[in-house]
Design an enzyme around this catalytic site. Sequence first.
Site, PDB file in Angstrom:
ATOM      1  N   TRP A 296      60.261  26.416  62.645  1.00  0.00           N
ATOM      2  CA  TRP A 296      61.538  26.609  61.957  1.00  0.00           C
ATOM      3  C   TRP A 296      61.665  25.745  60.702  1.00  0.00           C
ATOM      4  O   TRP A 296      62.548  25.994  59.886  1.00  0.00           O
ATOM      5  CB  TRP A 296      62.712  26.298  62.908  1.00  0.00           C
ATOM      6  CG  TRP A 296      62.584  24.951  63.560  1.00  0.00           C
ATOM      7  CD1 TRP A 296      62.060  24.695  64.797  1.00  0.00           C
ATOM      8  CD2 TRP A 296      62.921  23.678  63.008  1.00  0.00           C
ATOM      9  NE1 TRP A 296      62.052  23.352  65.051  1.00  0.00           N
ATOM     10  CE2 TRP A 296      62.578  22.699  63.968  1.00  0.00           C
ATOM     11  CE3 TRP A 296      63.477  23.256  61.798  1.00  0.00           C
ATOM     12  CZ2 TRP A 296      62.773  21.332  63.748  1.00  0.00           C
ATOM     13  CZ3 TRP A 296      63.673  21.893  61.578  1.00  0.00           C
ATOM     14  CH2 TRP A 296      63.328  20.958  62.554  1.00  0.00           C
ATOM     15  N   ASN A 297      60.841  24.717  60.567  1.00  0.00           N
ATOM     16  CA  ASN A 297      61.103  23.796  59.438  1.00  0.00           C
ATOM     17  C   ASN A 297      60.678  24.382  58.085  1.00  0.00           C
ATOM     18  O   ASN A 297      61.275  24.075  57.059  1.00  0.00           O
ATOM     19  CB  ASN A 297      60.478  22.416  59.681  1.00  0.00           C
ATOM     20  CG  ASN A 297      58.996  22.441  59.876  1.00  0.00           C
ATOM     21  OD1 ASN A 297      58.402  23.487  60.125  1.00  0.00           O
ATOM     22  ND2 ASN A 297      58.368  21.289  59.757  1.00  0.00           N
TER      23      ASN A 297
ATOM     24  N   PRO B 228      57.743  34.222  64.869  1.00  0.00           N
ATOM     25  CA  PRO B 228      58.443  33.131  64.180  1.00  0.00           C
ATOM     26  C   PRO B 228      59.316  32.355  65.169  1.00  0.00           C
ATOM     27  O   PRO B 228      59.579  32.839  66.272  1.00  0.00           O
ATOM     28  CB  PRO B 228      59.327  33.881  63.174  1.00  0.00           C
ATOM     29  CG  PRO B 228      59.589  35.213  63.808  1.00  0.00           C
ATOM     30  CD  PRO B 228      58.395  35.532  64.683  1.00  0.00           C
TER      31      PRO B 228
ATOM     32  N   GLY C 189      53.397  23.416  65.051  1.00  0.00           N
ATOM     33  CA  GLY C 189      54.506  22.961  65.889  1.00  0.00           C
ATOM     34  C   GLY C 189      54.131  21.653  66.559  1.00  0.00           C
ATOM     35  O   GLY C 189      53.269  20.912  66.069  1.00  0.00           O
ATOM     36  N   SER C 190      54.743  21.398  67.704  1.00  0.00           N
ATOM     37  CA  SER C 190      54.555  20.090  68.343  1.00  0.00           C
ATOM     38  C   SER C 190      53.183  19.992  69.010  1.00  0.00           C
ATOM     39  O   SER C 190      52.580  21.006  69.398  1.00  0.00           O
ATOM     40  CB  SER C 190      55.635  19.877  69.394  1.00  0.00           C
ATOM     41  OG  SER C 190      55.430  20.769  70.470  1.00  0.00           O
TER      42      SER C 190
ATOM     43  N   GLU D  21      48.200  23.042  63.810  1.00  0.00           N
ATOM     44  CA  GLU D  21      48.788  22.092  62.870  1.00  0.00           C
ATOM     45  C   GLU D  21      49.951  21.449  63.627  1.00  0.00           C
ATOM     46  O   GLU D  21      51.000  22.054  63.790  1.00  0.00           O
ATOM     47  CB  GLU D  21      49.228  22.858  61.614  1.00  0.00           C
ATOM     48  CG  GLU D  21      49.265  21.997  60.392  1.00  0.00           C
ATOM     49  CD  GLU D  21      50.656  21.472  60.160  1.00  0.00           C
ATOM     50  OE1 GLU D  21      50.928  20.352  60.673  1.00  0.00           O
ATOM     51  OE2 GLU D  21      51.441  22.145  59.504  1.00  0.00           O
ATOM     52  N   LEU D  22      49.700  20.231  64.138  1.00  0.00           N
ATOM     53  CA  LEU D  22      50.605  19.658  65.137  1.00  0.00           C
ATOM     54  C   LEU D  22      51.374  18.463  64.562  1.00  0.00           C
ATOM     55  O   LEU D  22      51.533  18.355  63.350  1.00  0.00           O
ATOM     56  CB  LEU D  22      49.795  19.293  66.384  1.00  0.00           C
ATOM     57  CG  LEU D  22      48.905  20.451  66.909  1.00  0.00           C
ATOM     58  CD1 LEU D  22      48.085  20.021  68.112  1.00  0.00           C
ATOM     59  CD2 LEU D  22      49.747  21.684  67.255  1.00  0.00           C
TER      60      LEU D  22
ATOM     61  N   CYS E 277      56.259  17.697  59.216  1.00  0.00           N
ATOM     62  CA  CYS E 277      55.205  17.001  59.974  1.00  0.00           C
ATOM     63  C   CYS E 277      54.513  15.952  59.118  1.00  0.00           C
ATOM     64  O   CYS E 277      53.905  15.032  59.635  1.00  0.00           O
ATOM     65  CB  CYS E 277      54.147  17.993  60.432  1.00  0.00           C
ATOM     66  SG  CYS E 277      54.840  19.319  61.369  1.00  0.00           S
TER      67      CYS E 277
ATOM     68  N   GLU F 247      57.516  10.710  66.317  1.00  0.00           N
ATOM     69  CA  GLU F 247      57.958  11.363  65.085  1.00  0.00           C
ATOM     70  C   GLU F 247      59.494  11.464  65.131  1.00  0.00           C
ATOM     71  O   GLU F 247      60.038  12.091  66.046  1.00  0.00           O
ATOM     72  CB  GLU F 247      57.332  12.764  65.108  1.00  0.00           C
ATOM     73  CG  GLU F 247      57.080  13.377  63.796  1.00  0.00           C
ATOM     74  CD  GLU F 247      56.323  14.712  63.932  1.00  0.00           C
ATOM     75  OE1 GLU F 247      56.178  15.249  65.058  1.00  0.00           O
ATOM     76  OE2 GLU F 247      55.906  15.220  62.892  1.00  0.00           O
TER      77      GLU F 247
ATOM     78  N   GLU G 266      44.383  24.649  56.827  1.00  0.00           N
ATOM     79  CA  GLU G 266      45.031  25.791  56.179  1.00  0.00           C
ATOM     80  C   GLU G 266      45.032  25.540  54.684  1.00  0.00           C
ATOM     81  O   GLU G 266      45.036  24.396  54.247  1.00  0.00           O
ATOM     82  CB  GLU G 266      46.472  25.914  56.677  1.00  0.00           C
ATOM     83  CG  GLU G 266      46.543  26.161  58.166  1.00  0.00           C
ATOM     84  CD  GLU G 266      47.952  26.466  58.640  1.00  0.00           C
ATOM     85  OE1 GLU G 266      48.903  25.804  58.196  1.00  0.00           O
ATOM     86  OE2 GLU G 266      48.092  27.375  59.471  1.00  0.00           O
TER      87      GLU G 266
HETATM   88  C1  SIN Z   1      54.866  20.914  57.996  1.00  0.00           C
HETATM   89  O1  SIN Z   1      55.748  20.105  58.093  1.00  0.00           O
HETATM   90  O2  SIN Z   1      54.226  21.261  58.979  1.00  0.00           O
HETATM   91  C2  SIN Z   1      54.464  21.583  56.727  1.00  0.00           C
HETATM   92  C3  SIN Z   1      54.710  20.781  55.554  1.00  0.00           C
HETATM   93  C4  SIN Z   1      54.252  21.427  54.289  1.00  0.00           C
HETATM   94  O3  SIN Z   1      53.602  22.459  54.234  1.00  0.00           O
HETATM   95  O4  SIN Z   1      54.555  20.843  53.280  1.00  0.00           O
END
Ligand code: SIN
Length: 487
Positions: free
Chosen positions: A158-159, A183, A235-236, A257-258, A291, A388, A465
Amino acid sequence: MIKNLQNADLFREAIFIGGAWVQAASARTLGVDDPATDRIIGSVPDCGAAETEQAIAAAADAFEGWRARAANDRSRLLEAWHALILDNVADLARIMTAEQGKPLAEAEGEIRYAATFVKWFAEEGRRSSGYDVAAPDTDRRIFVLKQPVGVSAAITPWNFPAAMITRKCAPALAAGCPVIVKPSDLTPFTALALARLAELAGFPKGVFNIVTGQPEAIGQTLTSSPAVRKLSFTGSTRVGTLLLRQCADTVKRTSMELGGNAPLIVFDDADIDLAVRSAMISKFRNAGQTCVCANRILVQDGVYDMFADRLAAAVSDLRVGPGDRDGITIGPLINDQAAAKVAEHVGDALSKGASLHASADAAGLGSRFVAPVVLTGATSAMRLASEETFGPVAPLFRFRHEDEAIAIANDTDYGLASYFYTENIRRAFRVAERLEAGMVALNTGAIAMEMAPFGGVKMSGLGREGGRAGIEEYLEPKAFHIAGLHI
Ligand code: SIN
Protein backbone atom coordinates in the site's frame (compact mmCIF):
# COMPACT_ATOMS: atom_id res chain seq x y z
CA MET A 1 -16.41 7.73 -5.21
CA ILE A 2 -13.53 10.11 -5.82
CA LYS A 3 -14.30 13.72 -6.59
CA ASN A 4 -12.83 15.76 -9.43
CA LEU A 5 -11.62 12.97 -11.70
CA GLN A 6 -11.34 14.17 -15.28
CA ASN A 7 -11.67 10.59 -16.46
CA ALA A 8 -14.09 8.80 -14.11
CA ASP A 9 -13.64 5.65 -16.19
CA LEU A 10 -10.36 5.08 -14.33
CA PHE A 11 -12.16 4.47 -11.06
CA ARG A 12 -12.96 0.76 -11.27
CA GLU A 13 -14.75 -1.34 -8.67
CA ALA A 14 -14.23 -4.66 -10.46
CA ILE A 15 -11.33 -7.02 -11.05
CA PHE A 16 -9.73 -7.60 -14.43
CA ILE A 17 -9.31 -11.22 -15.55
CA GLY A 18 -8.73 -12.46 -19.08
CA GLY A 19 -9.60 -9.06 -20.55
CA ALA A 20 -12.95 -8.75 -18.71
CA TRP A 21 -14.02 -6.64 -15.73
CA VAL A 22 -15.84 -8.91 -13.32
CA GLN A 23 -17.07 -9.23 -9.73
CA ALA A 24 -16.25 -11.89 -7.13
CA ALA A 25 -18.15 -15.15 -7.63
CA SER A 26 -19.65 -14.62 -4.18
CA ALA A 27 -20.58 -11.02 -5.09
CA ARG A 28 -18.94 -10.00 -1.79
CA THR A 29 -17.07 -6.70 -1.71
CA LEU A 30 -14.52 -4.96 0.48
CA GLY A 31 -14.79 -1.29 1.40
CA VAL A 32 -11.75 0.92 0.92
CA ASP A 33 -11.37 4.01 3.06
CA ASP A 34 -9.66 7.35 2.77
CA PRO A 35 -7.10 7.42 5.60
CA ALA A 36 -7.55 11.18 5.97
CA THR A 37 -11.28 11.02 6.67
CA ASP A 38 -11.94 7.38 7.52
CA ARG A 39 -14.76 7.49 4.96
CA ILE A 40 -15.36 4.66 2.50
CA ILE A 41 -14.51 5.82 -1.02
CA GLY A 42 -15.59 2.68 -2.84
CA SER A 43 -15.46 -1.08 -2.78
CA VAL A 44 -13.68 -3.83 -4.67
CA PRO A 45 -14.50 -7.52 -5.18
CA ASP A 46 -13.62 -9.66 -2.17
CA CYS A 47 -12.06 -12.52 -4.10
CA GLY A 48 -10.39 -15.70 -2.97
CA ALA A 49 -9.14 -18.93 -4.51
CA ALA A 50 -11.77 -19.27 -7.26
CA GLU A 51 -11.09 -15.94 -8.96
CA THR A 52 -7.34 -16.37 -8.50
CA GLU A 53 -7.51 -19.72 -10.27
CA GLN A 54 -9.41 -18.05 -13.13
CA ALA A 55 -6.73 -15.38 -13.35
CA ILE A 56 -4.00 -18.03 -13.40
CA ALA A 57 -5.82 -19.92 -16.14
CA ALA A 58 -6.25 -16.72 -18.19
CA ALA A 59 -2.57 -15.84 -17.80
CA ALA A 60 -1.49 -19.40 -18.66
CA ASP A 61 -3.64 -19.31 -21.81
CA ALA A 62 -2.10 -16.01 -22.82
CA PHE A 63 1.49 -17.12 -22.24
CA GLU A 64 2.24 -18.87 -25.55
CA GLY A 65 0.93 -15.98 -27.62
CA TRP A 66 2.64 -13.33 -25.52
CA ARG A 67 6.07 -14.95 -25.44
CA ALA A 68 5.87 -15.55 -29.21
CA ARG A 69 5.51 -11.86 -30.00
CA ALA A 70 8.53 -9.94 -31.12
CA ALA A 71 10.22 -8.02 -28.32
CA ASN A 72 9.60 -4.83 -30.31
CA ASP A 73 5.91 -5.54 -30.34
CA ARG A 74 5.75 -6.05 -26.57
CA SER A 75 7.81 -2.93 -26.19
CA ARG A 76 5.36 -0.93 -28.32
CA LEU A 77 2.51 -1.89 -25.98
CA LEU A 78 4.56 -0.92 -22.94
CA GLU A 79 5.31 2.43 -24.60
CA ALA A 80 1.56 2.90 -25.15
CA TRP A 81 0.87 2.08 -21.48
CA HIS A 82 3.58 4.54 -20.46
CA ALA A 83 2.03 7.32 -22.55
CA LEU A 84 -1.42 6.66 -21.10
CA ILE A 85 -0.09 6.74 -17.54
CA LEU A 86 1.51 10.11 -18.20
CA ASP A 87 -1.65 11.41 -19.88
CA ASN A 88 -3.59 10.56 -16.73
CA VAL A 89 -1.13 11.63 -14.02
CA ALA A 90 -3.54 14.01 -12.32
CA ASP A 91 -6.36 11.47 -12.02
CA LEU A 92 -4.09 8.65 -10.96
CA ALA A 93 -2.61 10.90 -8.28
CA ARG A 94 -6.06 11.86 -7.03
CA ILE A 95 -7.04 8.22 -6.75
CA MET A 96 -3.83 7.45 -4.92
CA THR A 97 -4.18 10.31 -2.45
CA ALA A 98 -7.77 9.33 -1.74
CA GLU A 99 -6.90 5.75 -0.82
CA GLN A 100 -3.34 6.06 0.45
CA GLY A 101 -3.21 9.52 2.00
CA LYS A 102 0.05 10.89 0.58
CA PRO A 103 -0.01 14.56 -0.49
CA LEU A 104 -1.13 15.13 -4.08
CA ALA A 105 2.23 16.45 -5.24
CA GLU A 106 3.90 13.36 -3.83
CA ALA A 107 1.29 11.11 -5.42
CA GLU A 108 1.95 12.77 -8.78
CA GLY A 109 5.65 12.20 -8.19
CA GLU A 110 4.96 8.53 -7.57
CA ILE A 111 2.92 8.19 -10.77
CA ARG A 112 5.77 9.72 -12.78
CA TYR A 113 8.23 7.46 -10.95
CA ALA A 114 5.98 4.45 -11.71
CA ALA A 115 5.90 5.43 -15.39
CA THR A 116 9.72 5.45 -15.57
CA PHE A 117 9.75 1.68 -14.98
CA VAL A 118 7.36 1.11 -17.87
CA LYS A 119 9.53 3.19 -20.19
CA TRP A 120 12.76 1.65 -18.95
CA PHE A 121 11.58 -1.93 -19.40
CA ALA A 122 9.99 -1.17 -22.76
CA GLU A 123 13.55 -0.33 -23.77
CA GLU A 124 15.27 -3.12 -21.83
CA GLY A 125 12.95 -5.68 -23.43
CA ARG A 126 14.36 -4.74 -26.83
CA ARG A 127 17.94 -4.96 -25.60
CA SER A 128 17.54 -8.26 -23.77
CA SER A 129 19.72 -10.97 -25.26
CA GLY A 130 21.39 -14.29 -24.58
CA TYR A 131 25.06 -15.07 -25.24
CA ASP A 132 27.40 -17.77 -26.42
CA VAL A 133 29.98 -19.62 -24.37
CA ALA A 134 33.40 -20.99 -25.38
CA ALA A 135 32.85 -24.74 -25.82
CA PRO A 136 35.31 -27.42 -24.60
CA ASP A 137 35.56 -29.14 -28.04
CA THR A 138 35.80 -27.86 -31.60
CA ASP A 139 32.72 -29.80 -32.70
CA ARG A 140 30.45 -28.17 -30.13
CA ARG A 141 28.81 -24.77 -29.75
CA ILE A 142 26.99 -23.54 -26.64
CA PHE A 143 24.43 -20.76 -26.72
CA VAL A 144 22.53 -19.36 -23.76
CA LEU A 145 18.97 -18.46 -24.73
CA LYS A 146 17.00 -16.11 -22.48
CA GLN A 147 13.40 -17.22 -22.22
CA PRO A 148 10.48 -15.87 -20.19
CA VAL A 149 10.00 -17.73 -16.90
CA GLY A 150 6.24 -17.95 -17.45
CA VAL A 151 3.17 -16.72 -15.62
CA SER A 152 4.28 -14.27 -12.95
CA ALA A 153 2.50 -13.04 -9.85
CA ALA A 154 3.06 -9.71 -8.13
CA ILE A 155 1.87 -9.07 -4.58
CA THR A 156 2.20 -5.37 -3.97
CA PRO A 157 2.04 -3.05 -0.95
CA TRP A 158 0.00 0.00 0.00
CA ASN A 159 2.87 2.44 0.51
CA PHE A 160 3.64 2.79 -3.22
CA PRO A 161 0.39 1.71 -4.87
CA ALA A 162 1.59 2.44 -8.43
CA ALA A 163 5.36 2.16 -8.53
CA MET A 164 5.58 -1.29 -6.99
CA ILE A 165 3.20 -2.58 -9.66
CA THR A 166 5.09 -1.11 -12.60
CA ARG A 167 8.47 -2.08 -11.14
CA LYS A 168 7.35 -5.71 -11.14
CA CYS A 169 4.97 -5.91 -14.09
CA ALA A 170 6.85 -3.89 -16.70
CA PRO A 171 9.91 -6.20 -16.70
CA ALA A 172 7.67 -9.27 -16.61
CA LEU A 173 5.65 -8.06 -19.59
CA ALA A 174 8.76 -6.97 -21.48
CA ALA A 175 10.29 -10.41 -20.95
CA GLY A 176 7.18 -12.17 -22.27
CA CYS A 177 5.51 -13.16 -18.99
CA PRO A 178 1.78 -12.58 -18.38
CA VAL A 179 1.11 -11.15 -14.90
CA ILE A 180 -1.40 -11.50 -12.11
CA VAL A 181 -1.35 -8.62 -9.64
CA LYS A 182 -2.69 -8.78 -6.12
CA PRO A 183 -2.59 -5.20 -4.82
CA SER A 184 -2.97 -4.30 -1.16
CA ASP A 185 -6.60 -4.25 0.06
CA LEU A 186 -5.89 -0.77 1.33
CA THR A 187 -4.97 0.70 -2.07
CA PRO A 188 -6.58 -1.31 -4.88
CA PHE A 189 -7.98 1.61 -6.90
CA THR A 190 -4.64 2.88 -8.19
CA ALA A 191 -3.86 -0.67 -9.29
CA LEU A 192 -7.22 -1.06 -11.02
CA ALA A 193 -6.76 2.27 -12.80
CA LEU A 194 -3.37 1.06 -14.04
CA ALA A 195 -5.06 -2.13 -15.25
CA ARG A 196 -7.64 -0.07 -17.15
CA LEU A 197 -4.83 1.86 -18.83
CA ALA A 198 -3.06 -1.41 -19.66
CA GLU A 199 -6.30 -2.57 -21.28
CA LEU A 200 -6.49 0.66 -23.29
CA ALA A 201 -2.86 0.29 -24.29
CA GLY A 202 -3.86 -2.93 -26.02
CA PHE A 203 -2.26 -5.77 -24.08
CA PRO A 204 -3.88 -9.01 -25.25
CA LYS A 205 -6.49 -10.67 -23.05
CA GLY A 206 -5.01 -12.53 -20.09
CA VAL A 207 -1.63 -10.80 -20.25
CA PHE A 208 -2.46 -8.37 -17.43
CA ASN A 209 -4.78 -9.60 -14.68
CA ILE A 210 -5.63 -8.18 -11.32
CA VAL A 211 -7.39 -9.79 -8.38
CA THR A 212 -8.46 -8.01 -5.19
CA GLY A 213 -9.60 -9.52 -1.91
CA GLN A 214 -8.46 -11.99 0.71
CA PRO A 215 -4.66 -11.88 0.98
CA GLU A 216 -4.23 -15.36 2.48
CA ALA A 217 -6.48 -17.19 0.01
CA ILE A 218 -5.12 -15.33 -3.02
CA GLY A 219 -1.51 -15.69 -1.85
CA GLN A 220 -1.94 -19.40 -1.11
CA THR A 221 -3.52 -20.03 -4.52
CA LEU A 222 -0.78 -18.13 -6.36
CA THR A 223 2.05 -19.76 -4.44
CA SER A 224 0.71 -23.31 -4.66
CA SER A 225 -0.09 -23.20 -8.38
CA PRO A 226 2.44 -25.04 -10.57
CA ALA A 227 1.36 -22.76 -13.44
CA VAL A 228 2.74 -19.69 -11.67
CA ARG A 229 6.49 -19.77 -12.20
CA LYS A 230 7.51 -16.57 -10.48
CA LEU A 231 6.38 -14.56 -7.48
CA SER A 232 7.53 -11.05 -6.75
CA PHE A 233 6.54 -9.61 -3.39
CA THR A 234 7.07 -6.30 -1.65
CA GLY A 235 6.05 -6.14 1.98
CA SER A 236 7.04 -7.27 5.44
CA THR A 237 9.74 -9.82 6.17
CA ARG A 238 7.16 -11.82 8.14
CA VAL A 239 4.88 -12.25 5.12
CA GLY A 240 7.83 -12.62 2.73
CA THR A 241 9.24 -15.61 4.62
CA LEU A 242 5.78 -17.18 4.71
CA LEU A 243 5.41 -16.76 0.94
CA LEU A 244 8.90 -18.17 0.40
CA ARG A 245 7.93 -21.28 2.35
CA GLN A 246 4.72 -21.58 0.33
CA CYS A 247 6.64 -21.23 -2.94
CA ALA A 248 9.05 -24.02 -2.02
CA ASP A 249 6.69 -26.85 -2.96
CA THR A 250 6.44 -25.68 -6.56
CA VAL A 251 10.06 -24.43 -6.69
CA LYS A 252 9.15 -20.97 -7.95
CA ARG A 253 11.49 -18.16 -8.80
CA THR A 254 10.96 -15.40 -6.23
CA SER A 255 11.92 -11.78 -5.73
CA MET A 256 11.41 -10.51 -2.21
CA GLU A 257 11.62 -6.86 -1.35
CA LEU A 258 11.14 -6.94 2.41
CA GLY A 259 11.63 -4.81 5.49
CA GLY A 260 14.48 -2.44 6.22
CA ASN A 261 16.14 -0.65 9.12
CA ALA A 262 18.22 1.86 7.21
CA PRO A 263 21.03 3.72 8.94
CA LEU A 264 21.81 7.27 7.86
CA ILE A 265 25.29 8.23 9.08
CA VAL A 266 26.47 11.81 9.35
CA PHE A 267 30.24 12.08 9.82
CA ASP A 268 32.02 15.11 11.28
CA ASP A 269 33.39 15.93 7.83
CA ALA A 270 29.97 15.98 6.13
CA ASP A 271 28.29 18.92 4.44
CA ILE A 272 25.73 19.32 7.23
CA ASP A 273 23.16 21.29 5.24
CA LEU A 274 23.22 18.65 2.53
CA ALA A 275 22.89 15.93 5.17
CA VAL A 276 19.88 17.68 6.70
CA ARG A 277 18.19 18.20 3.32
CA SER A 278 18.65 14.61 2.31
CA ALA A 279 17.72 13.23 5.73
CA MET A 280 14.43 15.09 5.28
CA ILE A 281 13.88 13.37 1.94
CA SER A 282 14.92 9.94 3.10
CA LYS A 283 13.12 10.08 6.43
CA PHE A 284 9.90 11.94 5.68
CA ARG A 285 9.01 10.84 2.14
CA ASN A 286 5.57 9.22 2.31
CA ALA A 287 5.38 10.19 6.01
CA GLY A 288 8.22 7.78 6.73
CA GLN A 289 6.28 4.83 5.35
CA THR A 290 8.97 3.46 3.05
CA CYS A 291 11.16 0.40 3.40
CA VAL A 292 14.21 2.45 2.47
CA CYS A 293 13.63 5.43 4.72
CA ALA A 294 16.26 6.25 7.34
CA ASN A 295 15.15 4.44 10.47
CA ARG A 296 18.24 5.27 12.55
CA ILE A 297 20.15 8.52 12.14
CA LEU A 298 23.70 8.16 13.44
CA VAL A 299 25.50 11.44 14.00
CA GLN A 300 29.15 11.91 14.97
CA ASP A 301 29.84 13.67 18.25
CA GLY A 302 31.40 16.84 16.81
CA VAL A 303 28.38 17.77 14.68
CA TYR A 304 25.59 16.12 16.68
CA ASP A 305 24.10 19.26 18.22
CA MET A 306 24.39 21.32 15.04
CA PHE A 307 22.76 18.58 12.97
CA ALA A 308 19.99 18.07 15.56
CA ASP A 309 19.16 21.80 15.59
CA ARG A 310 19.08 22.13 11.80
CA LEU A 311 17.02 18.99 11.38
CA ALA A 312 14.65 20.23 14.09
CA ALA A 313 14.14 23.51 12.20
CA ALA A 314 13.32 21.65 8.99
CA VAL A 315 10.94 19.26 10.76
CA SER A 316 9.09 22.10 12.47
CA ASP A 317 8.31 23.46 8.98
CA LEU A 318 6.55 20.28 7.83
CA ARG A 319 2.82 20.69 7.34
CA VAL A 320 0.65 17.78 8.38
CA GLY A 321 -2.87 17.38 7.00
CA PRO A 322 -5.10 15.73 4.40
CA GLY A 323 -3.13 15.06 1.23
CA ASP A 324 -5.57 16.88 -1.04
CA ARG A 325 -5.05 20.23 0.70
CA ASP A 326 -2.60 22.77 -0.68
CA GLY A 327 0.80 22.97 0.96
CA ILE A 328 0.54 19.72 2.93
CA THR A 329 3.82 17.81 3.11
CA ILE A 330 2.87 14.97 5.47
CA GLY A 331 -0.42 13.12 5.04
CA PRO A 332 -2.09 10.68 7.42
CA LEU A 333 -0.59 7.28 8.13
CA ILE A 334 -2.31 4.41 6.40
CA ASN A 335 -4.36 3.19 9.38
CA ASP A 336 -4.75 3.28 13.14
CA GLN A 337 -2.34 0.38 13.71
CA ALA A 338 0.39 2.27 11.87
CA ALA A 339 -0.22 5.37 13.98
CA ALA A 340 -0.30 3.27 17.18
CA LYS A 341 3.05 1.67 16.33
CA VAL A 342 4.66 5.08 15.88
CA ALA A 343 3.24 6.25 19.22
CA GLU A 344 4.59 3.10 20.89
CA HIS A 345 8.06 3.61 19.45
CA VAL A 346 8.15 7.25 20.52
CA GLY A 347 6.77 6.39 23.99
CA ASP A 348 9.30 3.59 24.43
CA ALA A 349 12.19 5.85 23.36
CA LEU A 350 11.13 8.67 25.70
CA SER A 351 10.74 6.24 28.60
CA LYS A 352 14.28 4.99 27.97
CA GLY A 353 15.93 8.39 28.00
CA ALA A 354 15.40 9.99 24.57
CA SER A 355 14.35 13.66 24.42
CA LEU A 356 11.84 15.27 22.11
CA HIS A 357 13.94 17.82 20.22
CA ALA A 358 11.33 18.99 17.70
CA SER A 359 7.86 18.26 16.52
CA ALA A 360 5.56 19.53 13.79
CA ASP A 361 1.91 20.19 14.56
CA ALA A 362 -0.72 17.51 14.01
CA ALA A 363 -3.14 18.52 16.73
CA GLY A 364 -6.86 18.01 16.13
CA LEU A 365 -6.46 16.31 12.75
CA GLY A 366 -7.52 12.80 13.76
CA SER A 367 -5.99 9.58 14.94
CA ARG A 368 -4.04 8.76 11.77
CA PHE A 369 -2.25 12.09 11.59
CA VAL A 370 1.04 11.75 13.41
CA ALA A 371 3.31 14.66 14.25
CA PRO A 372 6.79 14.26 12.73
CA VAL A 373 9.39 14.34 15.50
CA VAL A 374 13.12 14.50 16.09
CA LEU A 375 14.33 12.49 19.08
CA THR A 376 17.80 13.00 20.49
CA GLY A 377 19.63 10.57 22.77
CA ALA A 378 18.46 7.44 20.94
CA THR A 379 20.17 4.20 22.00
CA SER A 380 20.23 0.56 20.97
CA ALA A 381 18.00 -0.33 23.94
CA MET A 382 15.04 1.37 22.27
CA ARG A 383 12.58 -0.47 20.03
CA LEU A 384 13.19 1.94 17.17
CA ALA A 385 16.79 0.73 17.00
CA SER A 386 15.82 -2.76 15.94
CA GLU A 387 12.29 -2.42 14.50
CA GLU A 388 11.13 -0.51 11.44
CA THR A 389 9.05 2.42 12.76
CA PHE A 390 7.42 3.15 9.37
CA GLY A 391 6.45 6.64 10.43
CA PRO A 392 7.73 10.20 10.68
CA VAL A 393 10.17 9.71 13.56
CA ALA A 394 13.81 10.77 13.30
CA PRO A 395 15.83 9.27 16.17
CA LEU A 396 19.39 10.59 16.49
CA PHE A 397 22.05 8.19 17.80
CA ARG A 398 25.47 9.55 18.80
CA PHE A 399 28.76 7.91 17.81
CA ARG A 400 32.43 8.77 18.19
CA HIS A 401 34.41 6.77 15.60
CA GLU A 402 33.92 5.39 12.12
CA ASP A 403 34.23 1.79 13.34
CA GLU A 404 31.56 2.40 15.93
CA ALA A 405 29.22 3.87 13.29
CA ILE A 406 29.72 0.86 11.02
CA ALA A 407 29.12 -1.54 13.91
CA ILE A 408 25.86 0.21 14.88
CA ALA A 409 24.75 0.47 11.25
CA ASN A 410 25.29 -3.24 10.61
CA ASP A 411 23.81 -4.33 13.94
CA THR A 412 20.48 -5.30 12.39
CA ASP A 413 18.94 -8.32 10.71
CA TYR A 414 18.06 -6.10 7.75
CA GLY A 415 20.16 -4.80 4.88
CA LEU A 416 18.12 -2.80 2.40
CA ALA A 417 19.37 0.81 2.19
CA SER A 418 22.14 2.75 3.94
CA TYR A 419 23.00 6.41 3.62
CA PHE A 420 26.11 8.28 4.72
CA TYR A 421 27.51 11.77 4.50
CA THR A 422 31.17 12.66 4.26
CA GLU A 423 33.41 14.83 2.08
CA ASN A 424 36.35 12.43 2.51
CA ILE A 425 36.83 10.21 -0.54
CA ARG A 426 38.85 7.54 1.29
CA ARG A 427 36.20 7.25 3.95
CA ALA A 428 33.56 7.14 1.23
CA PHE A 429 34.96 3.92 -0.24
CA ARG A 430 35.80 2.38 3.15
CA VAL A 431 32.30 2.90 4.47
CA ALA A 432 30.46 1.99 1.25
CA GLU A 433 32.28 -1.33 1.12
CA ARG A 434 31.66 -2.18 4.79
CA LEU A 435 27.96 -1.33 5.04
CA GLU A 436 25.80 -4.44 4.80
CA ALA A 437 23.05 -3.31 2.45
CA GLY A 438 21.80 -3.84 -1.06
CA MET A 439 21.89 -0.10 -1.67
CA VAL A 440 24.36 2.41 -0.28
CA ALA A 441 24.01 6.14 -0.87
CA LEU A 442 26.74 8.72 -0.33
CA ASN A 443 25.62 12.34 0.05
CA THR A 444 22.09 11.73 -1.18
CA GLY A 445 18.81 10.53 0.28
CA ALA A 446 17.36 9.42 -3.05
CA ILE A 447 18.20 5.94 -4.31
CA ALA A 448 15.05 4.68 -5.99
CA MET A 449 15.22 5.13 -9.75
CA GLU A 450 14.45 2.96 -12.72
CA MET A 451 18.01 2.49 -13.96
CA ALA A 452 19.52 1.28 -10.68
CA PRO A 453 19.03 -2.13 -9.08
CA PHE A 454 16.80 -1.98 -6.01
CA GLY A 455 16.81 -4.69 -3.36
CA GLY A 456 18.32 -5.89 -0.15
CA VAL A 457 20.54 -8.42 1.61
CA LYS A 458 20.04 -10.35 4.86
CA MET A 459 16.38 -10.34 5.97
CA SER A 460 15.60 -7.49 3.55
CA GLY A 461 15.12 -9.82 0.65
CA LEU A 462 16.18 -11.61 -2.48
CA GLY A 463 16.61 -10.44 -6.04
CA ARG A 464 16.66 -6.99 -7.57
CA GLU A 465 14.08 -4.78 -9.24
CA GLY A 466 14.81 -2.03 -11.72
CA GLY A 467 17.99 -1.52 -13.67
CA ARG A 468 19.47 -4.14 -15.94
CA ALA A 469 18.93 -6.77 -13.24
CA GLY A 470 15.17 -6.20 -13.13
CA ILE A 471 14.33 -8.01 -16.35
CA GLU A 472 16.67 -10.93 -15.60
CA GLU A 473 14.35 -11.86 -12.73
CA TYR A 474 11.79 -12.83 -15.41
CA LEU A 475 14.16 -14.60 -17.78
CA GLU A 476 15.39 -18.16 -17.60
CA PRO A 477 18.82 -18.80 -19.13
CA LYS A 478 18.56 -21.96 -21.21
CA ALA A 479 21.83 -23.60 -22.28
CA PHE A 480 21.58 -24.82 -25.88
CA HIS A 481 24.38 -27.28 -26.77
CA ILE A 482 25.01 -28.19 -30.38
CA ALA A 483 27.43 -31.08 -30.78
CA GLY A 484 28.81 -33.18 -33.66
CA LEU A 485 29.57 -30.18 -35.84
CA HIS A 486 32.97 -31.61 -37.03
CA ILE A 487 34.01 -28.26 -38.42
C1 SIN B 1 9.57 0.73 -0.69
O1 SIN B 1 9.42 1.37 0.32
O2 SIN B 1 9.50 -0.50 -0.66
C2 SIN B 1 9.84 1.30 -2.03
C3 SIN B 1 10.54 2.57 -1.98
C4 SIN B 1 10.86 3.12 -3.33
O3 SIN B 1 10.69 2.52 -4.38
O4 SIN B 1 11.33 4.22 -3.33
